[in-house]
Design an enzyme around this catalytic site. Sequence first.
Site, PDB file in Angstrom:
ATOM      1  NE  ARG A  48     -24.543  -8.651 -32.347  1.00 54.06           N
ATOM      2  CZ  ARG A  48     -24.374  -9.701 -31.879  1.00 54.06           C
ATOM      3  NH1 ARG A  48     -22.951  -9.858 -31.743  1.00 54.06           N
ATOM      4  NH2 ARG A  48     -24.971 -10.769 -31.569  1.00 54.06           N
ATOM      5  CE1 TYR A  63     -22.831 -15.197 -32.271  1.00 56.04           C
ATOM      6  CE2 TYR A  63     -22.976 -13.233 -33.692  1.00 56.04           C
ATOM      7  CZ  TYR A  63     -22.596 -13.753 -32.685  1.00 56.04           C
ATOM      8  OH  TYR A  63     -22.533 -12.800 -31.608  1.00 56.04           O
ATOM      9  CG  ASP A  97     -20.121 -10.367 -34.015  1.00 49.96           C
ATOM     10  OD1 ASP A  97     -19.223 -10.664 -34.549  1.00 49.96           O
ATOM     11  OD2 ASP A  97     -20.303 -10.665 -32.726  1.00 49.96           O
ATOM     12  CG  HIS A 125     -19.464 -14.938 -33.926  1.00 48.64           C
ATOM     13  ND1 HIS A 125     -19.308 -16.038 -33.505  1.00 48.64           N
ATOM     14  CD2 HIS A 125     -19.596 -14.257 -32.656  1.00 48.64           C
ATOM     15  CE1 HIS A 125     -19.272 -16.176 -32.024  1.00 48.64           C
ATOM     16  NE2 HIS A 125     -19.656 -15.108 -31.635  1.00 48.64           N
ATOM     17  CD  GLU A 163     -18.480  -8.015 -32.457  1.00 50.54           C
ATOM     18  OE1 GLU A 163     -19.362  -7.275 -32.582  1.00 50.54           O
ATOM     19  OE2 GLU A 163     -18.230  -8.764 -31.431  1.00 50.54           O
ATOM     20  CD  GLU A 209     -16.863 -11.442 -29.310  1.00 49.94           C
ATOM     21  OE1 GLU A 209     -17.551 -10.476 -29.324  1.00 49.94           O
ATOM     22  OE2 GLU A 209     -17.330 -12.734 -29.252  1.00 49.94           O
ATOM     23  NE  ARG A 219     -16.661  -6.550 -30.063  1.00 49.63           N
ATOM     24  CZ  ARG A 219     -17.568  -6.565 -29.243  1.00 49.63           C
ATOM     25  NH1 ARG A 219     -17.906  -5.382 -28.686  1.00 49.63           N
ATOM     26  NH2 ARG A 219     -18.164  -7.813 -28.855  1.00 49.63           N
ATOM     27  CD  GLU A 239     -21.871  -6.976 -27.149  1.00 51.27           C
ATOM     28  OE1 GLU A 239     -20.412  -7.130 -27.067  1.00 51.27           O
ATOM     29  OE2 GLU A 239     -22.371  -7.806 -27.631  1.00 51.27           O
ATOM     30  CD1 TRP A 290     -21.038 -21.048 -33.556  1.00 48.88           C
ATOM     31  CD2 TRP A 290     -20.236 -19.857 -31.905  1.00 48.88           C
ATOM     32  NE1 TRP A 290     -22.011 -20.200 -32.861  1.00 48.88           N
ATOM     33  CE2 TRP A 290     -21.540 -19.689 -32.085  1.00 48.88           C
ATOM     34  CE3 TRP A 290     -19.314 -19.354 -31.069  1.00 48.88           C
ATOM     35  CZ2 TRP A 290     -22.206 -18.960 -31.223  1.00 48.88           C
ATOM     36  CZ3 TRP A 290     -20.173 -18.340 -30.143  1.00 48.88           C
ATOM     37  CH2 TRP A 290     -21.344 -18.406 -30.178  1.00 48.88           C
TER      38      TRP A 290
HETATM   39  C1  GCO Z   1     -20.704 -10.237 -29.166  1.00 46.86           C
HETATM   40  C2  GCO Z   1     -20.307 -11.869 -29.039  1.00 46.86           C
HETATM   41  C3  GCO Z   1     -21.028 -12.794 -27.993  1.00 46.86           C
HETATM   42  C4  GCO Z   1     -20.068 -14.121 -27.907  1.00 46.86           C
HETATM   43  C5  GCO Z   1     -20.515 -14.674 -26.619  1.00 46.86           C
HETATM   44  C6  GCO Z   1     -19.555 -15.929 -26.432  1.00 46.86           C
HETATM   45  O1  GCO Z   1     -20.437  -9.688 -30.026  1.00 46.86           O
HETATM   46  O2  GCO Z   1     -21.491 -10.065 -28.162  1.00 46.86           O
HETATM   47  O3  GCO Z   1     -19.867 -12.248 -30.306  1.00 46.86           O
HETATM   48  O4  GCO Z   1     -22.343 -12.971 -28.827  1.00 46.86           O
HETATM   49  O5  GCO Z   1     -20.679 -14.983 -28.973  1.00 46.86           O
HETATM   50  O6  GCO Z   1     -20.082 -13.791 -25.672  1.00 46.86           O
HETATM   51  O7  GCO Z   1     -19.685 -16.388 -25.371  1.00 46.86           O
HETATM   52 MG    MG Z   2     -18.916 -10.437 -31.279  1.00 50.75          MG
END
Ligand code: GCO
Ligand code: MG
Length: 402
Positions: free
Chosen positions: A147, A159, A210, A212, A236, A262, A283, A339, A402
């Site tokens: 990633r 991020y 990602d 995010h 992602e 996630e 995920r 991951e 975020w």
């Molecule tokens: C990922 C996630 C993490 C999250 C974190 C938040 O894809 O691994 O986005 O980096 O930000 O797990 O607690």
């Molecule tokens: Mg993520």
Amino acid sequence: MKITAARVIVTCPGRNFVTLKVETDQGVSGIGDATLNGREKAVVAYLEDHVIPSLIGRDPSRIEDIWQFFYRGAYWRRGPVTMSAISAVDTALWDIKAKMAGMPLYQLLGGKSRERVMVYGHANGASLEETVDAVGQYIAMGYKAIRAQSGIPGIEKAYGVARGTLHYEPADAALPTETVWDTPKYLRFAPRLFEKLRDTYGDEPELLHDVHHRLTPNEAAQLGKALEPHRLFWMEDPTPAENQQAFRLIRERTTTPLAVGEIFDSIWDCKDLIENQLIDYIRTTVLRAGGITHLRRIADLASLYQVRTGSHGATDLSPVTMGAAVHFDTWVPNFGIQEYMRHSEETDAVFPHDYRFADGHMHCGETPGHGVTIDEELAAKYPYRPASLPVARLEDGTMWSW
Ligand code: GCO
Ligand code: MG
């Protein structure tokens, strides 16, 4: 067989982890991960005040009934606090059942579907050049899938980018750090990063990214299209998924594979996305989505629609989750990828484990149970430290995802 005791262990070997330990009258115990990043104490209270008192005296072999008791029986269903607590109970009970059977967990689930589990690591850098170098380092470590997240010119604290050489750890202060986000700058930059990565490393490495939850569906479609020539393994969390139908707008406009889940905590969060084939990878994890018992239901639903698994495995999920996940991945027929963010040495010492990384893949090991234990004496040396995840605002001050 009876559960005689259960207790919560909070430890901070570099970051906070919440672990549930369940003991039985047969002398066999099991552990489950209950860590909810930045909200750890809420799960501790839920477990101690509302779960453990009802757990004592139950037959630990009745995993399904105990799951239903805490889910269906609670009246207030779902949500990350409740589901992280249920997940910890469920993981500990599967650990106990597998130990009683003298089998590694994957055997109880139905045995191996594969010899090893492909994982992806996190490469990141403050600039495009640094990120390209970081990806090269992961390739040198044997990773087949990486990633890539990068600092973006004109955006501070993007991020996914570690400060200094530390492992990426977003929960960086007691109160949320404020970060600034700018979508146009990101959309101009991200395709250049992946173009450079393909130019440098060729077609072979699997590349992931990602977003995010930062984009609108239309912006996400634009990014997906721009990334198509660079053949990502997945994009992602391109947009928040509260409205699952938002993914239709992305899906209809790009063939870049999509991964989500996630932060999902039940099959209901995934249902429309899976049934309408709006995503390629789901995920959800052992930790957040109700343990092995519920994750199995999600994976089975996903398999009907050719959606594959790609469980979350950031460092805020403890080695207990990683151990259980690698057993799950070894069994689950529709496995995609796992991951894997390396834990610190302190964390690995608190949680001795059987899983092992080799040549870009994870091996779950043959120890009965999920193969992860906790050194309680060592854990006690690292007291809890408050830590929150950051927040994001647009440049004009508007709060953003975020
Ligand atoms: C990922 C996630 C993490 C999250 C974190 C938040 O894809 O691994 O986005 O980096 O930000 O797990 O607690
Ligand atoms: Mg993520």
